[in-house]
Every structure is written in C-alpha cells, then in structure tokens.
Scaffold this motif. Sequence first.
Motif, mmCIF file in Angstrom:
data_model
loop_
_atom_site.group_PDB
_atom_site.id
_atom_site.type_symbol
_atom_site.label_atom_id
_atom_site.label_comp_id
_atom_site.label_asym_id
_atom_site.label_seq_id
_atom_site.Cartn_x
_atom_site.Cartn_y
_atom_site.Cartn_z
ATOM 1 N N ALA A 1 0.837 -1.199 0.000
ATOM 2 C CA ALA A 1 0.000 0.000 0.000
ATOM 3 C C ALA A 1 0.871 1.247 0.000
ATOM 4 C CB ALA A 1 -0.914 0.013 1.217
ATOM 5 N N ASP A 2 0.494 2.193 -0.839
ATOM 6 C CA ASP A 2 1.095 3.531 -0.869
ATOM 7 C C ASP A 2 0.173 4.412 -0.044
ATOM 8 O OD1 ASP A 2 1.925 6.129 -1.403
ATOM 9 O OD2 ASP A 2 2.058 5.841 -3.562
ATOM 10 N N LEU A 3 0.633 4.849 1.118
ATOM 11 C CA LEU A 3 -0.177 5.597 2.072
ATOM 12 C C LEU A 3 -0.092 7.092 1.762
ATOM 13 C CD1 LEU A 3 1.213 3.667 5.140
ATOM 14 C CD2 LEU A 3 -0.908 3.175 3.884
ATOM 15 N N GLY A 4 -1.190 7.645 1.289
ATOM 16 C CA GLY A 4 -1.182 9.039 0.862
ATOM 17 C C GLY A 4 -0.646 9.153 -0.543
ATOM 18 N N SER A 5 -1.201 8.363 -1.436
ATOM 19 C CA SER A 5 -0.669 8.236 -2.798
ATOM 20 C C SER A 5 -0.822 9.484 -3.655
ATOM 21 C CB SER A 5 -1.330 7.057 -3.501
ATOM 22 O OG SER A 5 -2.746 7.247 -3.549
ATOM 23 N N GLY A 6 -1.769 10.335 -3.328
ATOM 24 C CA GLY A 6 -1.956 11.561 -4.100
ATOM 25 C C GLY A 6 -2.145 11.297 -5.576
ATOM 26 N N ASP B 1 3.557 5.200 -9.390
ATOM 27 C CA ASP B 1 3.965 4.754 -10.726
ATOM 28 C C ASP B 1 5.354 4.119 -10.710
ATOM 29 O OD1 ASP B 1 1.620 5.651 -11.924
ATOM 30 O OD2 ASP B 1 2.496 7.542 -12.611
ATOM 31 N N ASP B 2 6.239 4.660 -9.881
ATOM 32 C CA ASP B 2 7.605 4.144 -9.811
ATOM 33 C C ASP B 2 7.682 2.793 -9.102
ATOM 34 O OD1 ASP B 2 8.808 6.382 -11.070
ATOM 35 O OD2 ASP B 2 8.733 7.490 -9.181
ATOM 36 N N LEU C 1 -0.676 -3.140 -5.927
ATOM 37 C CA LEU C 1 -0.335 -1.898 -5.246
ATOM 38 C C LEU C 1 -1.619 -1.114 -4.991
ATOM 39 C CD1 LEU C 1 1.720 0.063 -4.112
ATOM 40 C CD2 LEU C 1 2.178 0.858 -6.436
ATOM 41 N N TYR C 2 -1.916 -0.909 -3.726
ATOM 42 C CA TYR C 2 -3.077 -0.103 -3.348
ATOM 43 C C TYR C 2 -2.650 1.342 -3.198
ATOM 44 C CZ TYR C 2 -5.567 -4.426 -2.371
ATOM 45 O OH TYR C 2 -6.178 -5.651 -2.475
ATOM 46 N N VAL D 1 -2.450 -1.243 -10.061
ATOM 47 C CA VAL D 1 -2.794 -0.264 -9.031
ATOM 48 C C VAL D 1 -4.302 -0.257 -8.821
ATOM 49 C CG1 VAL D 1 -2.836 2.200 -8.444
ATOM 50 C CG2 VAL D 1 -0.784 1.190 -9.465
ATOM 51 N N SER D 2 -4.711 -0.403 -7.563
ATOM 52 C CA SER D 2 -6.122 -0.312 -7.176
ATOM 53 C C SER D 2 -6.287 0.897 -6.267
ATOM 54 C CB SER D 2 -6.570 -1.569 -6.418
ATOM 55 O OG SER D 2 -6.515 -2.691 -7.258
#
Length: 186
Positions: free
Chosen positions: A41-46, A52-53, A61-62, A83-84
């Motif tokens: 999980a990307d926390l605070g993905s904006g 993307d990287d 990848l959440y 990516v979800s």
Amino acid sequence: MGFHTFDVDRADDLEDPSRYRYLSVDELLALFDPATDQTVADLGSGTGFYTDDVAPYVGTLYAVDVQASMHDYYREKGAPENVSFVVADVSDLPFGDGELDGAYSTMTFHEFASEAALDELARVLAPDGLLGVGDWSANGEGSDGPPTSERFSLAEAVRLVREAGFRVERGQERRETFVLRARYDP
C-alpha cells in the motif's frame, strides 16, 4: 501535528520531478524491499507520482488516499494495471489482518501519523512486513514542504512506530527530510 491534506487544486505540484532530490526511487524501494508477488500500500498516494515508480516491482499496489479527487487526478493521468484505488484514512484501512506485505509513505507521514493510524498499520501488515517512510523532518530547514511545526522528527517517528509494535531497522535524519525502515514485529 499534521492531519491535513494536500490541496487538490495544487495537485500538479506533486508531479514535479524535482521531488526526487528528497527521495529517489531507489532509496524508496530500499526502504521496503518490494517483490513482484507482494501486496503493498502507498499511504497518501496523491497523484501517483511515486506509485507509478513502485508499481513495476510489486504484484498488487493499493493507492490509498483520503481524497477521492486525488484518485480522479491519478486516473485521468493513467495508472498502471496493478494499481487499485482505495479511499480511506490510514487509521481505518479496508484490508484484512496481515493482508499487506508492505506499506510506504512518501512525504505524507506527517499528515496521518497517530497512535490509531500506526496501530491500524500493524493490524494490516503481515508479521515481518516492512514499512518505509520518507518524510519532511521537524529538524529540517523548512525551505520546502510544510512548515516545520507540522512535521515529525526522526526520533518522534521512531517512537510512534515502536509503540505500535514495529522494530526500526534504519533511520536517518537529513537536511530537510528523514527516512525510516521498520519491520512489523508482533
């Protein structure tokens, strides 16, 4: 401290490649050692700038953000297939116990860090799951990023993650930011 969100009207600012001077892709990946069979999980993905990287290096990848409008921006830009999108606060994640192999936060820890959020991360991370954080430091110069009064120092971040059951493996204060690698160790 923190608990604000980035103004979506300034979302284009999040796409600025000069952000890499504070946290490179290689440095980010080293914080949580992703693998192509992992769920992260990307926390605070904006806008998905760092998402993307990371996407090529993980299975699922959440992109987690509290603002649906940030996800709209990211969708319009185009997101990788693995990516979800998840609209959620870090203190209330819609994942099962131990579902995530890893999680990371790029310049957003100061926005969500609390006992509740870190306890929730401990719940959703598998035992030995890695948490990688790169964020603005309270000890920084303040020339970029949020005001230093809205930031955590490395020492404060270490204390918070340890109290939630994480073992800190690496931490470093830098000129404007800090990085932290922690393993969930129930």
